[in-house]
Scaffold this active site. Structure first.
Site, PDB file in Angstrom:
ATOM      1  N   SER A 135       1.000  -1.474   0.142  1.00 13.40           N
ATOM      2  CA  SER A 135      -0.124   0.146  -0.026  1.00 13.40           C
ATOM      3  C   SER A 135       0.208   1.041  -0.054  1.00 13.40           C
ATOM      4  O   SER A 135       2.768   1.151   0.206  1.00 13.40           O
ATOM      5  CB  SER A 135      -1.130   0.167   1.654  1.00 13.40           C
ATOM      6  OG  SER A 135      -1.914   1.292   1.037  1.00 13.40           O
ATOM      7  N   TYR A 148      -2.368  -0.124  10.741  1.00 15.81           N
ATOM      8  CA  TYR A 148      -2.577  -0.271   9.109  1.00 15.81           C
ATOM      9  C   TYR A 148      -0.898  -0.129   8.798  1.00 15.81           C
ATOM     10  O   TYR A 148       0.100  -0.747   7.618  1.00 15.81           O
ATOM     11  CB  TYR A 148      -3.146   0.491   8.620  1.00 15.81           C
ATOM     12  CG  TYR A 148      -3.225  -0.523   7.033  1.00 15.81           C
ATOM     13  CD1 TYR A 148      -3.980  -1.730   6.914  1.00 15.81           C
ATOM     14  CD2 TYR A 148      -3.454   0.556   6.175  1.00 15.81           C
ATOM     15  CE1 TYR A 148      -3.733  -2.075   5.426  1.00 15.81           C
ATOM     16  CE2 TYR A 148      -3.593   0.250   4.823  1.00 15.81           C
ATOM     17  CZ  TYR A 148      -3.682  -0.952   4.585  1.00 15.81           C
ATOM     18  OH  TYR A 148      -4.467  -1.414   2.845  1.00 15.81           O
TER      19      TYR A 148
HETATM   20  P1  NAP Z   1     -11.366  -6.178   0.566  1.00 14.43           P
HETATM   21  O1  NAP Z   1     -12.524  -6.316  -0.575  1.00 14.43           O
HETATM   22  O2  NAP Z   1     -11.616  -6.115   1.348  1.00 14.43           O
HETATM   23  O3  NAP Z   1      -9.910  -8.060  -0.097  1.00 14.43           O
HETATM   24  C1  NAP Z   1      -9.863  -8.136   0.840  1.00 14.43           C
HETATM   25  C2  NAP Z   1      -9.640  -9.782   0.862  1.00 14.43           C
HETATM   26  O4  NAP Z   1      -9.069 -10.641   1.772  1.00 14.43           O
HETATM   27  C3  NAP Z   1     -11.455 -10.200   0.763  1.00 14.43           C
HETATM   28  O5  NAP Z   1     -10.859 -11.750  -0.119  1.00 14.43           O
HETATM   29  C4  NAP Z   1     -11.048 -11.457   2.234  1.00 14.43           C
HETATM   30  O6  NAP Z   1     -11.645 -12.794   1.662  1.00 14.43           O
HETATM   31  C5  NAP Z   1      -9.612 -11.669   1.999  1.00 14.43           C
HETATM   32  N1  NAP Z   1      -8.868 -12.130   3.627  1.00 14.43           N
HETATM   33  C6  NAP Z   1      -9.091 -11.402   4.858  1.00 14.43           C
HETATM   34  N2  NAP Z   1      -8.892 -11.564   5.367  1.00 14.43           N
HETATM   35  C7  NAP Z   1      -7.776 -13.102   5.249  1.00 14.43           C
HETATM   36  C8  NAP Z   1      -7.780 -13.936   5.890  1.00 14.43           C
HETATM   37  N3  NAP Z   1      -7.500 -14.016   7.195  1.00 14.43           N
HETATM   38  N4  NAP Z   1      -7.384 -15.136   5.273  1.00 14.43           N
HETATM   39  C9  NAP Z   1      -7.510 -15.080   4.224  1.00 14.43           C
HETATM   40  N5  NAP Z   1      -8.328 -13.949   3.424  1.00 14.43           N
HETATM   41  C10 NAP Z   1      -8.710 -12.900   4.420  1.00 14.43           C
HETATM   42  O7  NAP Z   1      -9.660  -5.579  -0.315  1.00 14.43           O
HETATM   43  P2  NAP Z   1      -8.751  -5.158  -1.556  1.00 14.43           P
HETATM   44  O8  NAP Z   1      -8.265  -3.242  -1.663  1.00 14.43           O
HETATM   45  O9  NAP Z   1      -9.549  -5.689  -2.649  1.00 14.43           O
HETATM   46  O10 NAP Z   1      -7.647  -5.193  -0.484  1.00 14.43           O
HETATM   47  C11 NAP Z   1      -6.921  -6.113  -0.935  1.00 14.43           C
HETATM   48  C12 NAP Z   1      -5.523  -6.076  -0.335  1.00 14.43           C
HETATM   49  O11 NAP Z   1      -4.912  -4.820  -1.360  1.00 14.43           O
HETATM   50  C13 NAP Z   1      -4.844  -6.295   1.246  1.00 14.43           C
HETATM   51  O12 NAP Z   1      -3.617  -6.174   1.488  1.00 14.43           O
HETATM   52  C14 NAP Z   1      -4.688  -4.590   1.194  1.00 14.43           C
HETATM   53  O13 NAP Z   1      -4.201  -3.470   2.133  1.00 14.43           O
HETATM   54  C15 NAP Z   1      -4.232  -4.068   0.037  1.00 14.43           C
HETATM   55  N6  NAP Z   1      -4.465  -2.088  -0.559  1.00 14.43           N
HETATM   56  C16 NAP Z   1      -5.668  -1.677  -0.640  1.00 14.43           C
HETATM   57  C17 NAP Z   1      -5.518  -0.353  -1.050  1.00 14.43           C
HETATM   58  C18 NAP Z   1      -7.685  -0.143  -1.072  1.00 14.43           C
HETATM   59  O14 NAP Z   1      -8.014   0.685  -1.164  1.00 14.43           O
HETATM   60  N7  NAP Z   1      -8.426  -0.621  -1.445  1.00 14.43           N
HETATM   61  C19 NAP Z   1      -4.895   0.146  -1.020  1.00 14.43           C
HETATM   62  C20 NAP Z   1      -3.605   0.088  -1.210  1.00 14.43           C
HETATM   63  C21 NAP Z   1      -3.609  -1.626  -1.056  1.00 14.43           C
HETATM   64  P3  NAP Z   1     -12.431 -13.530   3.120  1.00 14.43           P
HETATM   65  O15 NAP Z   1     -12.763 -12.709   4.157  1.00 14.43           O
HETATM   66  O16 NAP Z   1     -13.215 -14.028   2.765  1.00 14.43           O
HETATM   67  O17 NAP Z   1     -11.539 -14.431   3.759  1.00 14.43           O
END
Ligand code: NAP
Length: 249
Positions: A135, A148
């Site tokens: 991130s 975070y």
């Molecule tokens: P999201 O839609 O909430 O997706 C998060 C995913 O992580 C879900 O599929 C969730 O699946 C999975 N997850 C959470 N806890 C888990 C666990 N204990 N074991 C296995 N899977 C788990 O959010 P996203 O934005 O796509 O996030 C993906 C990545 O991008 C993350 O690492 C986040 O920190 C990073 N990121 C996001 C942003 C943003 O603005 N969206 C910006 C920078 C970085 P389940 O709940 O089904 O397990």
């Protein structure tokens, strides 16, 4: 269940929504057999059916779950460490220890568990790739975000350390550091408060999951000698983690 080792296999963690789900679709379209992991198996199964992949339940915070997930994989060519997220937005003086534990367990130790377990298979593939979704929070600290930002810094350092430790091995490492992407991220961060989650993206044009998936697809389709080390990508409306240009009204 057995997975054929005939085609190249990409593993995407956290593929039940957002960036992981979009990435699984992109890699499948590039010809990978994609193994998708997360806790919500119903969503994963629908995705796997759509892309001709394999859905496997995975909780990256649980050692036994990681072992069960990783041992059934006959080969691994690409690992996308994407499972993760944030909980809460609180000053250090009011830090919630359980939120911190969740963030560190999921982003940092989760990435460590999966990566450690799959390293031998990635090396064996002869041309492995590890993509870790960190991130902009892995590069900057911001007020109320220390749980975070500290977890993302730690996850990034783990990934960057491997870049040196694996020199001489046939494994590439790419860190993708996104700014604001509209997914379920903010809904999870604010414990299901949709209005608060929506306000994060108000007045800006955020990135969407597909934007990140296309970048990961580009990384995965480079020739074996090309290592894209870090890619920082944000919406045009975002200059730093908490610095946005917002239109009002
Ligand atoms: P999201 O839609 O909430 O997706 C998060 C995913 O992580 C879900 O599929 C969730 O699946 C999975 N997850 C959470 N806890 C888990 C666990 N204990 N074991 C296995 N899977 C788990 O959010 P996203 O934005 O796509 O996030 C993906 C990545 O991008 C993350 O690492 C986040 O920190 C990073 N990121 C996001 C942003 C943003 O603005 N969206 C910006 C920078 C970085 P389940 O709940 O089904 O397990």
């Amino acid at each position: 269940m057995s997975i054929s080792s005939d085609s190249r296999i990409a593993v995407v963690t956290g593929a039940s929504s957002g960036i992981g789900e979009a990435t699984a679709r992109t890699l499948a379209a590039q010809g990978y057999h994609v193994v998708v992991g997360a806790r919500r198996l119903d969503r994963l199964q629908a995705l796997a059916d759509e892309i001709g992949g394999t859905a496997l339940e995975l909780d990256v915070t649980d050692e036994d779950s990681v072992t069960a997930f990783t041992t059934v994989l006959p080969r691994v060519d690409v690992l996308v460490n994407n499972a993760g997220g944030a909980k809460g937005l609180a000053p250090v003086a009011e830090a919630d220890l359980d939120d911190w534990r969740w963030m560190w367990e999921t982003n940092v130790l989760g990435t460590l568990r999966i990566t450690k377990a799959l390293l031998p298979k990635l090396i064996e593939s002869g041309d492995g790739l590890i993509v870790t979704v960190t991130s902009v929070a892995a590069f900057h600290a911001y007020d109320n975000g220390s749980g975070y930002t500290s977890a993302k810094h730690a996850q990034a350092v783990l990934h960057r350390t491997l870049r040196g430790e694996l020199l001489g091995q046939p494994v590439r490492l790419t860190e993708i550091a996104p700014g604001a992407v509209e997914t379920e991220f903010s809904l999870v961060r604010f414990a299901g408060d949709q209005e608060r989650a929506d306000s994060v993206y108000e007045g800006i044009t955020p990135l969407v999951a597909q934007d990140i998936a296309e970048i990961i697809g580009f990384v995965a389709s480079r020739p074996a000698h090309v290592n894209l080390d870090q890619i920082i990508v944000a919406p045009r409306d975002q200059a730093a983690p908490s610095r946005f240009h917002r239109t009002t009204g």
